[in-house]
Design an enzyme around this catalytic site. Sequence first.
Site, short mmCIF file in Angstrom:
data_model
loop_
_atom_site.label_atom_id
_atom_site.label_comp_id
_atom_site.label_asym_id
_atom_site.label_seq_id
_atom_site.Cartn_x
_atom_site.Cartn_y
_atom_site.Cartn_z
N ASN A 141 3.93 8.98 -2.48
CA ASN A 141 3.47 7.57 -2.37
C ASN A 141 3.98 6.70 -3.76
OD1 ASN A 141 1.65 5.84 -1.14
ND2 ASN A 141 0.24 6.04 -3.12
N LYS A 142 3.31 5.72 -3.90
CA LYS A 142 3.97 4.78 -4.96
C LYS A 142 3.99 5.24 -6.17
CE LYS A 142 5.31 1.48 -4.24
NZ LYS A 142 6.89 1.26 -3.92
N ARG A 174 15.01 1.43 4.16
CA ARG A 174 14.22 1.81 3.08
C ARG A 174 14.27 3.66 3.24
NH1 ARG A 174 8.80 -0.93 0.86
NH2 ARG A 174 9.54 0.28 -0.99
N GLN A 177 1.77 -4.53 -6.38
CA GLN A 177 1.23 -4.41 -4.99
C GLN A 177 -0.42 -4.35 -5.19
OE1 GLN A 177 3.67 -2.45 -5.87
NE2 GLN A 177 5.12 -2.07 -4.02
N ARG A 223 6.25 -4.69 3.99
CA ARG A 223 6.10 -3.41 3.19
C ARG A 223 4.82 -2.59 3.64
NH1 ARG A 223 2.13 -3.81 0.86
NH2 ARG A 223 2.09 -1.72 0.35
N GLY A 224 4.94 -1.29 3.00
CA GLY A 224 3.76 -0.37 3.45
C GLY A 224 4.10 0.52 4.74
N ALA A 225 4.19 1.87 4.59
CA ALA A 225 4.82 2.58 5.53
C ALA A 225 4.46 2.17 6.89
CB ALA A 225 4.35 3.95 5.02
N ASP A 246 3.41 7.50 1.89
CA ASP A 246 4.51 7.10 2.74
C ASP A 246 5.38 8.24 3.36
OD1 ASP A 246 4.26 5.26 0.17
OD2 ASP A 246 5.37 4.24 1.73
O1 MRU Z 1 6.88 0.11 -1.66
P1 MRU Z 1 5.76 -0.11 -0.85
O2 MRU Z 1 5.26 -1.15 -1.25
O3 MRU Z 1 6.33 -0.06 0.79
O4 MRU Z 1 5.19 1.21 -0.74
C1 MRU Z 1 3.69 1.07 -0.15
C2 MRU Z 1 2.83 2.41 -0.73
O5 MRU Z 1 3.36 3.11 -1.27
C3 MRU Z 1 1.54 2.52 0.10
O6 MRU Z 1 0.48 2.74 -0.78
C4 MRU Z 1 2.05 3.27 0.98
O7 MRU Z 1 3.04 3.12 1.91
C5 MRU Z 1 0.70 3.43 2.16
S1 MRU Z 1 0.83 2.15 3.17
C6 MRU Z 1 -0.42 2.14 4.03
#
Ligand code: MRU
Length: 365
Positions: free
Chosen positions: A255-256, A91, A204, A54-56, A245
């Site tokens: 973002n999250k 996603r 997270q 996970r993470g963009a 993201d």
């Molecule tokens: O749903 P996730 O855990 O993939 O979401 C990630 C986030 O929101 C991060 O903060 C974002 O992707 C930045 S990653 C460097």
Amino acid sequence: MRIDGTHYRSVWVDPGDGWSVRIFDQTRLPWSLDILRLVDEAQVAHAIRSMQVRGAPLIGAVAAHGVALALRTDPSGANLDRVVAMLGETRPTAINLRWALERMRAALHNLPAGERFAAAQAEAAAICDDDVETCRRIGEHGLPLLREIAARKPPGAPVNVLTHCNAGWIATVDYGTALSPIYQAHDEGIAVHVWVDETRPRNQGAALTAWELGRHGVPHTVIADNAGGHLMQRAQVDICIVGTDRVTRQGDVANKIGTYLKALAARDNGVPFWVALPHSTLDMRVRDGVAEIPIEERAAAEVTDLTGRTADGRIETIRVVAEGSAAANPAFDVTPACLVTGLITERGRTEASEAGLLALYPDKA
Ligand code: MRU
């Protein structure tokens, strides 16, 4: 990132066979550090959907390797189109996924089938190398913000940074985005302390950011998501730095879920709110983030249930919501550009606006 003296990236090709793809299973952290072997595009799609990765930036990089895995057994143009479309569906919110898949297709579609697998491996590796260097530079451009705050404080007093979700090395190929300046500041001897939002429902922050920071020796404190505003009112937060993201042409930031509330609290309390992003997170095709960015809706069970380790070491999932109550789970929100103090990119810092972005990225106009 070094773990117990060994340097790791968050995704790599197995040196033993030269083609299978290795990742850390993020659903097992922080309890155990399990390495998974992915052998085909179906396993890659599952890893992205289930948030084993996970993470963009990282999901883009792993998806690129997924394209290479698919072409290993069927290098036809039709299969290239199929795997790009299939992985693009895994996603919806992080634009890095589409960016990486489009880059793969552009690099591969005109090649003879016999050359596609090797070229796909090379392109996926280039995407990963690009992400590592990009994140390192984000750290360099964010570091002066922390230096300036440290210089205004009594000697030794820590710079208190609040972050949301996980935008560290495990959300990227290495270094991280929001955490990259923090690691660099810590490494050059600046006293940094990080308030880590737990980041319900997937935690997270509590599970990943706290684990990462702890492994690197960065002082940090996990807080309930609702605590940030209170800490800002008490002047216990010097700066917020979050990842993202997707950033739109006018500087809106997806973002999250929960990021927007932190930005509101930061604005009310005069706390600078910075967003760290690589070029692959920019979506110049979208202007109004609130209206146009698709927000992923995830399973209600992520809200109703919690997973953790029992005192005797078992990993268990329990329900925390009353039986019969419905739960909703929007996974992201959009912080309007007007609440963002600025953007930290690999090309420097800029204001969250079209003019600011075009000054750094004229090539993306
Ligand atoms: O749903 P996730 O855990 O993939 O979401 C990630 C986030 O929101 C991060 O903060 C974002 O992707 C930045 S990653 C460097």
